[in-house]
Design a protein around this motif. Structure first.
Motif, PDB file in Angstrom:
ATOM      1  N   ARG A 222       0.857  -1.175   0.000  1.00 58.58           N
ATOM      2  CA  ARG A 222       0.000   0.000   0.000  1.00 58.58           C
ATOM      3  C   ARG A 222       0.895   1.228   0.000  1.00 58.58           C
ATOM      4  N   ARG A 223       0.305   2.383  -0.189  1.00 58.24           N
ATOM      5  CA  ARG A 223       1.077   3.625  -0.216  1.00 58.24           C
ATOM      6  C   ARG A 223       1.850   3.820   1.083  1.00 58.24           C
ATOM      7  N   ILE A 224       3.067   4.331   0.958  1.00 58.35           N
ATOM      8  CA  ILE A 224       3.915   4.635   2.108  1.00 58.35           C
ATOM      9  C   ILE A 224       3.879   6.143   2.328  1.00 58.35           C
ATOM     10  N   ASP A 225       3.461   6.559   3.516  1.00 59.07           N
ATOM     11  CA  ASP A 225       3.356   7.974   3.844  1.00 59.07           C
ATOM     12  C   ASP A 225       4.356   8.349   4.928  1.00 59.07           C
ATOM     13  N   TRP A 226       4.654   9.633   5.015  1.00 57.06           N
ATOM     14  CA  TRP A 226       5.520  10.163   6.071  1.00 57.06           C
ATOM     15  C   TRP A 226       5.285  11.667   6.182  1.00 57.06           C
ATOM     16  N   ARG A 227       5.693  12.210   7.329  1.00 57.53           N
ATOM     17  CA  ARG A 227       5.656  13.651   7.553  1.00 57.53           C
ATOM     18  C   ARG A 227       7.089  14.177   7.541  1.00 57.53           C
ATOM     19  N   THR A 228       7.366  15.123   6.686  1.00 60.56           N
ATOM     20  CA  THR A 228       8.724  15.628   6.518  1.00 60.56           C
ATOM     21  C   THR A 228       9.322  16.106   7.833  1.00 60.56           C
ATOM     22  N   ARG A 229       8.535  16.760   8.663  1.00 58.67           N
ATOM     23  CA  ARG A 229       9.047  17.317   9.916  1.00 58.67           C
ATOM     24  C   ARG A 229       9.338  16.250  10.963  1.00 58.67           C
ATOM     25  N   GLU A 230       8.871  15.022  10.734  1.00 53.01           N
ATOM     26  CA  GLU A 230       9.017  13.973  11.744  1.00 53.01           C
ATOM     27  C   GLU A 230       9.925  12.826  11.315  1.00 53.01           C
ATOM     28  N   ILE A 231      10.565  12.985  10.176  1.00 52.30           N
ATOM     29  CA  ILE A 231      11.377  11.869   9.682  1.00 52.30           C
ATOM     30  C   ILE A 231      12.870  12.113   9.909  1.00 52.30           C
ATOM     31  N   ALA A 232      13.155  12.986  10.872  1.00 53.32           N
ATOM     32  CA  ALA A 232      14.506  13.151  11.427  1.00 53.32           C
ATOM     33  C   ALA A 232      15.553  13.572  10.399  1.00 53.32           C
ATOM     34  N   GLY A 233      15.157  14.418   9.454  1.00 51.34           N
ATOM     35  CA  GLY A 233      16.108  14.946   8.494  1.00 51.34           C
ATOM     36  C   GLY A 233      16.329  14.096   7.265  1.00 51.34           C
ATOM     37  N   PHE A 234      15.752  12.900   7.191  1.00 47.93           N
ATOM     38  CA  PHE A 234      15.874  12.074   5.992  1.00 47.93           C
ATOM     39  C   PHE A 234      15.083  12.705   4.845  1.00 47.93           C
ATOM     40  N   ILE A 235      15.608  12.556   3.649  1.00 47.12           N
ATOM     41  CA  ILE A 235      14.934  13.087   2.462  1.00 47.12           C
ATOM     42  C   ILE A 235      14.671  11.952   1.486  1.00 47.12           C
ATOM     43  N   PRO A 236      13.508  11.948   0.828  1.00 46.75           N
ATOM     44  CA  PRO A 236      13.219  10.899  -0.149  1.00 46.75           C
ATOM     45  C   PRO A 236      14.073  11.072  -1.399  1.00 46.75           C
ATOM     46  N   PHE A 237      14.415   9.962  -2.041  1.00 51.95           N
ATOM     47  CA  PHE A 237      15.174  10.037  -3.291  1.00 51.95           C
ATOM     48  C   PHE A 237      14.885   8.796  -4.124  1.00 51.95           C
ATOM     49  N   GLU A 238      15.262   8.864  -5.390  1.00 51.37           N
ATOM     50  CA  GLU A 238      15.073   7.752  -6.322  1.00 51.37           C
ATOM     51  C   GLU A 238      16.430   7.126  -6.610  1.00 51.37           C
ATOM     52  N   PRO A 239      16.689   5.909  -6.148  1.00 54.27           N
ATOM     53  CA  PRO A 239      17.994   5.282  -6.405  1.00 54.27           C
ATOM     54  C   PRO A 239      18.212   5.017  -7.892  1.00 54.27           C
ATOM     55  N   VAL A 240      19.473   4.890  -8.269  1.00 57.20           N
ATOM     56  CA  VAL A 240      19.813   4.507  -9.623  1.00 57.20           C
ATOM     57  C   VAL A 240      19.224   3.127  -9.911  1.00 57.20           C
ATOM     58  N   PRO A 241      18.705   2.883 -11.132  1.00 59.29           N
ATOM     59  CA  PRO A 241      18.165   1.554 -11.432  1.00 59.29           C
ATOM     60  C   PRO A 241      19.220   0.468 -11.201  1.00 59.29           C
ATOM     61  N   GLY A 242      18.788  -0.627 -10.569  1.00 55.39           N
ATOM     62  CA  GLY A 242      19.731  -1.686 -10.230  1.00 55.39           C
ATOM     63  C   GLY A 242      19.255  -3.056 -10.672  1.00 55.39           C
ATOM     64  N   HIS A 243      20.114  -4.042 -10.477  1.00 51.31           N
ATOM     65  CA  HIS A 243      19.806  -5.426 -10.831  1.00 51.31           C
ATOM     66  C   HIS A 243      19.064  -6.108  -9.681  1.00 51.31           C
ATOM     67  N   ILE A 244      18.485  -7.254  -9.969  1.00 51.17           N
ATOM     68  CA  ILE A 244      17.816  -8.064  -8.959  1.00 51.17           C
ATOM     69  C   ILE A 244      18.859  -8.963  -8.278  1.00 51.17           C
ATOM     70  N   ILE A 245      18.889  -8.942  -6.967  1.00 49.70           N
ATOM     71  CA  ILE A 245      19.808  -9.786  -6.207  1.00 49.70           C
ATOM     72  C   ILE A 245      19.133 -11.143  -6.009  1.00 49.70           C
ATOM     73  N   THR A 246      19.664 -12.163  -6.652  1.00 47.73           N
ATOM     74  CA  THR A 246      19.083 -13.491  -6.584  1.00 47.73           C
ATOM     75  C   THR A 246      19.837 -14.362  -5.576  1.00 47.73           C
ATOM     76  N   GLU A 247      19.289 -15.535  -5.310  1.00 48.77           N
ATOM     77  CA  GLU A 247      19.891 -16.415  -4.323  1.00 48.77           C
ATOM     78  C   GLU A 247      21.285 -16.902  -4.730  1.00 48.77           C
ATOM     79  N   ASP A 248      21.449 -17.290  -5.972  1.00 51.39           N
ATOM     80  CA  ASP A 248      22.697 -17.912  -6.384  1.00 51.39           C
ATOM     81  C   ASP A 248      23.728 -16.931  -6.928  1.00 51.39           C
ATOM     82  N   ARG A 249      23.261 -15.833  -7.528  1.00 53.06           N
ATOM     83  CA  ARG A 249      24.198 -14.875  -8.112  1.00 53.06           C
ATOM     84  C   ARG A 249      23.480 -13.559  -8.350  1.00 53.06           C
ATOM     85  N   GLU A 250      24.228 -12.511  -8.587  1.00 59.22           N
ATOM     86  CA  GLU A 250      23.666 -11.221  -8.908  1.00 59.22           C
ATOM     87  C   GLU A 250      23.596 -11.060 -10.420  1.00 59.22           C
ATOM     88  N   GLU A 251      22.440 -10.564 -10.890  1.00 58.53           N
ATOM     89  CA  GLU A 251      22.274 -10.430 -12.330  1.00 58.53           C
ATOM     90  C   GLU A 251      22.142  -8.955 -12.706  1.00 58.53           C
TER      91      GLU A 251
END
Length: 251
Positions: A222-251
């Protein structure tokens, strides 16, 4: 540092030390720290104000949990530290998995942690043994000298974790990284999205883009909500696109 207790590194367990310091990250005071052998501080208590939460990331995690689940009741945590998060989620029942019983003993003796339900052993195996749809939230604070253990970061692990959550439950990971361009953070983000329809990332500001800092990743169906003033200085960001970490190896 005035050393109070020191535990040597052993097979499968990092070394750590408990000690008192008069300065922490530039702040003068009286602090007690639990610190790994690579000098990474895992837990801290302000001896002049023991109820104060010194680090930002536990405050931010508590906010994400309680804001998205106001009736937070059952939480599974991997990584005990000094018990800060459990101690500040009032009314919630925590079950914590900790691989090193010495951490638990040190948290009780030197930091006054008590009353938590702690299972000694590998967090993944312990969580696997729990019934489906049991928890409101899962918190992962499993630092080691080399970062988040890989078996706690794969597509199968997150799928299993999702099955232990109620329909609107959420998982929150505390890791370290370099923000937007960090490829490992991007891989964790992408892997979480295999198990959860909504994933959010937050980081603490830093002077340099290449500087490591706390990063929080949250997953939910479900949607993840937060209040900017209460999240202790953390800022939202969009990470660089990455690979899926699988059990046997990274792809």
């Amino acid at each position: 540092m005035r050393v109070l207790y020191e535990a040597a590194a052993e097979e499968g367990r990092d070394g750590f030390v408990v000690g008192d310091v008069n300065e922490l990250y530039g702040e003068k005071g009286n602090f007690r720290v639990l610190q790994f052998s690579d000098a990474a501080v895992q837990g801290v208590m302000d001896l002049d104000d023991p109820q104060r939460v010194v680090f930002e990331y536990p405050l931010a995690i508590v906010h994400l949990l309680t804001h998205n689940r106001p009736r937070l009741e059952r939480v599974f945590q991997i990584g005990h530290g000094i018990g800060t998060i459990a101690g500040h989620c009032r009314g919630a029942r925590f079950k914590t998995a900790e691989i090193d019983e010495r951490i638990v003993r040190a948290s009780e003796r030197y930091f006054g942690c008590s009353g938590a339900s702690v299972a000694i052993g590998d967090g993944r195996r312990i969580l696997e043994s729990e019934e489906a749809e049991t928890y409101d939230a899962i918190v992962m604070d499993a630092f080691t000298d080399s970062g988040l253990p890989r078996h706690l970061a794969t597509d199968r692990f997150f799928a299993m974790a999702a099955s232990k959550l109620e329909a609107d439950g959420m998982i929150v990971l505390n890791v370290t990284g370099k923000g937007h361009g960090d490829r490992q953070i991007g891989a964790l983000y992408a892997t979480l999205r295999e198990a959860f329809s909504c994933v959010s990332a937050f980081m603490l500001p830093a002077e340099r883009a290449s500087e490591a800092r706390n990063v929080l990743l949250a997953g939910r169906n479900r949607r993840i909500d937060w209040r900017t003033r209460e999240i202790a200085g953390f800022i939202p960001f969009e990470p660089v696109p990455g690979h899926i970490i699988t059990e046997d190896r990274e792809e």
